[in-house]
Structures are given as structure tokens and as C-alpha cells.
Design an enzyme around this catalytic site. Sequence first.
Site, short mmCIF file in Angstrom:
data_model
loop_
_atom_site.label_atom_id
_atom_site.label_comp_id
_atom_site.label_asym_id
_atom_site.label_seq_id
_atom_site.Cartn_x
_atom_site.Cartn_y
_atom_site.Cartn_z
N LEU A 143 -11.69 -10.77 -122.07
CA LEU A 143 -11.82 -11.73 -120.99
C LEU A 143 -12.93 -11.19 -120.10
CD1 LEU A 143 -10.37 -14.34 -120.03
CD2 LEU A 143 -8.90 -12.89 -118.62
N ASP A 144 -13.85 -12.05 -119.69
CA ASP A 144 -14.97 -11.59 -118.86
C ASP A 144 -14.48 -10.79 -117.67
OD1 ASP A 144 -16.56 -13.01 -120.58
OD2 ASP A 144 -17.06 -14.61 -119.17
N LYS A 145 -15.25 -9.78 -117.29
CA LYS A 145 -14.89 -8.95 -116.15
C LYS A 145 -14.61 -9.79 -114.91
CE LYS A 145 -16.82 -5.44 -113.04
NZ LYS A 145 -17.99 -4.58 -112.75
N ARG A 245 -18.66 -20.53 -119.39
CA ARG A 245 -19.69 -20.43 -118.35
C ARG A 245 -21.01 -20.99 -118.84
NH1 ARG A 245 -19.09 -14.15 -117.10
NH2 ARG A 245 -20.70 -14.59 -115.54
#
Length: 315
Positions: A143-145, A245
Amino acid sequence: MNASFEIIESQAGQRLDKFLSEQCETSRAQVQKWIKLGGVTVNDKLTGVPHYLLRTGDHVNAASIAQPEAVPDTAQKRPEALHPVVIAEEPEYLVIEKPAGLLAHPTELHEKHTLADWIRERYPECAAIGDKPDERPGIVHRLDKDASGLMVITRTQTMFEHLKRQFMRHEIYKEYYALVHDVPPLEAGTIDFPIMRSTQEARMSARPISQGGKPAVTEYELMERYTNATLVRVTPKTGRTHQIRVHFFALGYPLVGDPLYFNKKDKRKLDTALGRLFLHATKLRFTNLADETVEYESGLPEELKNFLKTLKVKH
């Protein structure tokens, strides 16, 4: 901490700041400050020039990671103060809720206080699980930071392989809530732009099918319209890097608070006011080793719910 890179032919011609932004998963503005403060050398010499064009064989050394820009209190916690919340603890796996700002596992910069560190400390059996257990103990997806929400962590190699197959076959259901700028015209839709690494920017890029790239499909449904933003429920059908995104940025409706995918001329007060990426993994569904379908849910964090209350609903 130090991290070194030797530039290969395919990386030559990139700006120094763009290259490091990609490698460090941070904004180019932050990298530029980092370079100007003397945190980066090229061929053992301080450059101080963010727009330096890299050449094949260049040796880039990053002495330290730049500190993030000042943001509201909800996003100012240092990595060592960030801890996941355990949603479910089963013999074969864990389901955790990752907070925004916590990196899933170290990059080439060998960051400390990542989710991987927490896993090794709390669940030492995971240290031998996975394709790269030294780097990603028990971690089968990321999961993206800057995002928050649900992740599944495996505690046995059998479960790791079981989940890996499900991810490869796109059999795992994932659902996110995102807040995008402006109001998309359609109530629901499917975004199917292929995704590839951009040659112009230190990020991923959505391209027309004719230009190649890896297939990527994202379905979405509008949940609430505000005067200058829209809450969207998103179900990615593939798992490309930064997929949600990238896709909404390509549509012209970037996510609120995104430090990487935005147009400078369109950067708005909402991003500063929120101080983090508005992207939360709310639902995760997969099958366990008994071939039973299990599903987990996570509500929006308080800072995201409170932020929505500051917005004016569009009637």
C-alpha cells in the site's frame, strides 16, 4: 543513512531531482531542497543543482533523507511513532490497518521504522516468509506510503503462495475511498489506460493503448459531491504501482493531497488543508486455506472524516 546509485544507460538524461524523487518515493520539491542543502553528491562531488542531467556511469550518493514539509498535525507523526492496527490475527495471516506515512518496506535508501520492521518485531515467524523475506517479511502486496488502510500479512509460506496466486489471477477484491479534485461528469465508470514508467517525470504514467504499457483497469462510483471535490469509491481490477492515483490524474481529477500526481497550475488549498493523501483501503476480500471467502472492512480514519465535514455538499 547512505544510499548509492550507479546510473545505467536507460536512466541517462534524467534530471537528478526527478531520478531521486522516484527512488525515494517523495516529492520533487523535497528532493530539490535536499540537493541544495548538500545531501547529495554526484561522482563524489556536491552538485547543489537539481536539474543536473545524469550520465551513464554517474555515481549518485544520497547522504540522508529530506524531512517532509510542514503539514497539519494529523500528518506530522514521525515514522517511528506510526504503528499499524491489527484487525484480525489468524494462524496463517494477519489483517492490519496501515496508517498514512508508514512505508511498507525499505527501498534502496534502507529506511528504518517501516511496516516490515514492525512485522519482524511483533511476529518473528514472518521473517522467513515470502519471496524476499529479508526485505518484505510476510508481505504479499503493498500500500502506498501516503495511503492508509487494509493489508494482509502472511504468517506461513503456504498462505503466502496461496495469496500470491490470488493476486496474480486478480481474484482478490480491494475497495478504496478516495477524494478527487472537482466533480467527474459520470456517476460511475471504468478507467482502462495502460500504465508505464514515465520518461519525462519521476512517476508512473497512463498512456493510450497504442503506446503500450501494462494493462490497468480501475472501476469507480461517485459517492458524494462537494463544491470543489468528490468522494469516490474505487475498485481496482489490477494492481499496478500508484494505479488509482495515476488513473484519476490522467482523467484530470487528481486525488486531494497527492504529493506526486498533480499539475502545478491546479495545485489547490485543499491539498494543504488536508496534509495527507486522501486514499484509504476500506475493504479486502480473499479466500483462506480452507477455501472460505473472508472479508474485512476499515472505516475512514478520523482525520479524513473530519476533513469531509469541512467541505460544502453540492446539491
